[in-house]
Motif scaffolding. Sequence first.
Motif, PDB file in Angstrom:
ATOM      1  N   ASP A 114       0.844  -1.195   0.000  1.00  0.00           N
ATOM      2  CA  ASP A 114       0.000   0.000   0.000  1.00  0.00           C
ATOM      3  C   ASP A 114       0.877   1.242   0.000  1.00  0.00           C
ATOM      4  OD1 ASP A 114       1.040  -0.180   2.506  1.00  0.00           O
ATOM      5  OD2 ASP A 114      -0.838   0.103   3.588  1.00  0.00           O
ATOM      6  N   GLU A 121      -1.748  -2.500  -8.567  1.00  0.00           N
ATOM      7  CA  GLU A 121      -2.872  -2.192  -7.698  1.00  0.00           C
ATOM      8  C   GLU A 121      -2.968  -3.231  -6.591  1.00  0.00           C
ATOM      9  OE1 GLU A 121      -7.708  -1.441  -7.953  1.00  0.00           O
ATOM     10  OE2 GLU A 121      -6.531  -1.760  -9.771  1.00  0.00           O
ATOM     11  N   THR A 123      -4.296  -5.687  -3.644  1.00  0.00           N
ATOM     12  CA  THR A 123      -5.545  -6.412  -3.438  1.00  0.00           C
ATOM     13  C   THR A 123      -5.434  -7.307  -2.213  1.00  0.00           C
ATOM     14  OG1 THR A 123      -7.039  -8.071  -4.376  1.00  0.00           O
ATOM     15  CG2 THR A 123      -4.751  -8.182  -5.073  1.00  0.00           C
ATOM     16  N   ALA A 242      -5.833   2.873  -4.114  1.00  0.00           N
ATOM     17  CA  ALA A 242      -6.610   2.369  -5.246  1.00  0.00           C
ATOM     18  C   ALA A 242      -7.933   1.774  -4.786  1.00  0.00           C
ATOM     19  CB  ALA A 242      -5.804   1.332  -6.020  1.00  0.00           C
ATOM     20  N   ASP A 243      -7.924   1.059  -3.664  1.00  0.00           N
ATOM     21  CA  ASP A 243      -9.143   0.434  -3.175  1.00  0.00           C
ATOM     22  C   ASP A 243     -10.117   1.486  -2.644  1.00  0.00           C
ATOM     23  OD1 ASP A 243     -10.912  -1.559  -2.626  1.00  0.00           O
ATOM     24  OD2 ASP A 243      -9.888  -2.326  -0.859  1.00  0.00           O
ATOM     25  N   ARG A 246     -11.781   3.124  -5.561  1.00  0.00           N
ATOM     26  CA  ARG A 246     -12.796   2.246  -6.153  1.00  0.00           C
ATOM     27  C   ARG A 246     -14.076   2.300  -5.323  1.00  0.00           C
ATOM     28  NH1 ARG A 246     -10.327  -1.975  -5.813  1.00  0.00           N
ATOM     29  NH2 ARG A 246      -9.735  -2.518  -7.938  1.00  0.00           N
ATOM     30  N   ALA A 317      -1.422  -0.122 -11.421  1.00  0.00           N
ATOM     31  CA  ALA A 317      -2.116   0.892 -10.628  1.00  0.00           C
ATOM     32  C   ALA A 317      -1.874   2.271 -11.230  1.00  0.00           C
ATOM     33  CB  ALA A 317      -1.609   0.865  -9.186  1.00  0.00           C
ATOM     34  N   PRO A 318      -2.922   3.107 -11.361  1.00  0.00           N
ATOM     35  CA  PRO A 318      -4.325   2.773 -11.107  1.00  0.00           C
ATOM     36  C   PRO A 318      -4.945   2.030 -12.281  1.00  0.00           C
ATOM     37  CG  PRO A 318      -4.176   5.026 -11.828  1.00  0.00           C
ATOM     38  CD  PRO A 318      -2.751   4.511 -11.747  1.00  0.00           C
ATOM     39  N   ALA A 319      -6.098   1.404 -12.044  1.00  0.00           N
ATOM     40  CA  ALA A 319      -6.754   0.650 -13.107  1.00  0.00           C
ATOM     41  C   ALA A 319      -7.182   1.563 -14.246  1.00  0.00           C
ATOM     42  CB  ALA A 319      -7.980  -0.086 -12.539  1.00  0.00           C
ATOM     43  N   PRO A 328     -12.008  -5.717  -5.871  1.00  0.00           N
ATOM     44  CA  PRO A 328     -10.594  -5.601  -6.254  1.00  0.00           C
ATOM     45  C   PRO A 328     -10.062  -6.902  -6.833  1.00  0.00           C
ATOM     46  CG  PRO A 328     -10.818  -5.815  -3.872  1.00  0.00           C
ATOM     47  CD  PRO A 328     -12.192  -5.666  -4.425  1.00  0.00           C
TER      48      PRO A 328
END
Length: 328
Positions: A114, A121, A123, A242-243, A246, A317-319, A328
């Motif tokens: 992280d 990204e 997960t 990223a999470d 989202r 990352a990022p998607a 994710p």
Amino acid sequence: MTDLLGGLLHIAYAERPEVVTVATGFTPDSARDRAELRASALASLRALTVPVPEKEPAGSYPANAAASSQLPIRVLGLADFMPDPPDDGPERVSGIGVLTGERYLVPAEVVWTDEAGARVEPTLVGLVADRREGVSGAIADLLAHDVVTRWWADPRTPLHNMSRRVPGMLPSGVADALTMMRLRVSAFVLPASDFPIAVVGVSGDGTTIAAAASRSVTAAVREAFLRAMAARAQPWDTLPTADSLRRLTVWHRETDYLTHLERWATASVPPPSEPSDPLGWADIACRRFGHEPILIGRTPATAAKVICPGAACHHRAPAGTPLPCPVP
């Protein structure tokens, strides 16, 4: 510990250094157990990274003197886990093949990261975070996210809309309590070849969506519901960037997400919930991905996570998609 829905649902929090986890359960013990296991798993992942020589190619090599009497370790790269990968970094994490016991070193980025500027990204898919399900539950989690991720990118298979059946799938009184709280539960089932997968959204002042695989439709819907409720209680500032982005997108664009799911759904009932295929989750994953799942940890008994080359769980990352996959 927090009670919701008149004591029918329980939310537990657990903390470790730099880790905050949230889990839900229909009993206080199950919620507390899940939160503690998730926190312990995440904390242990941070202590597993080992350096690999800069120019060491993917393949096999004896990692150190202690391993000289054992089988060589297979070194996997990011290209084994994702399309169009960035260059491999120097950090690897040790793992053990679920079916063969073979020893692996895998990129740290596919296990947990992280950090600011992460190239992959992050997960949390595949955490061993349920005492009853153990590693099997983590592999089922991996399979569910793979199927949903691929479906979201190319939604050809129709979903089964199970929203009207949700009251009969949740424990007695839960559906009525949700209505009192002005929360709506939307449930969809995407049948895979060997097992059903539930995608559940909980909406009302924002939406959270989660997915789960199980041996029965009811069990999959219940698990996905618990995960969606836990996501509502998880502080976003404790998540990887990223999470959290989202979840923020899903939260504010609930109409887009639920409309997308409903557009691809039919009112038909899924096939019988108990599959005829007797294979275990690890065998199903190996057949689907062409590679055995890998336990992350120094021994099978202390495994914290399961990953698998070929599973569609890792991305740059990022998607960067306008309507990112909600899981994710």
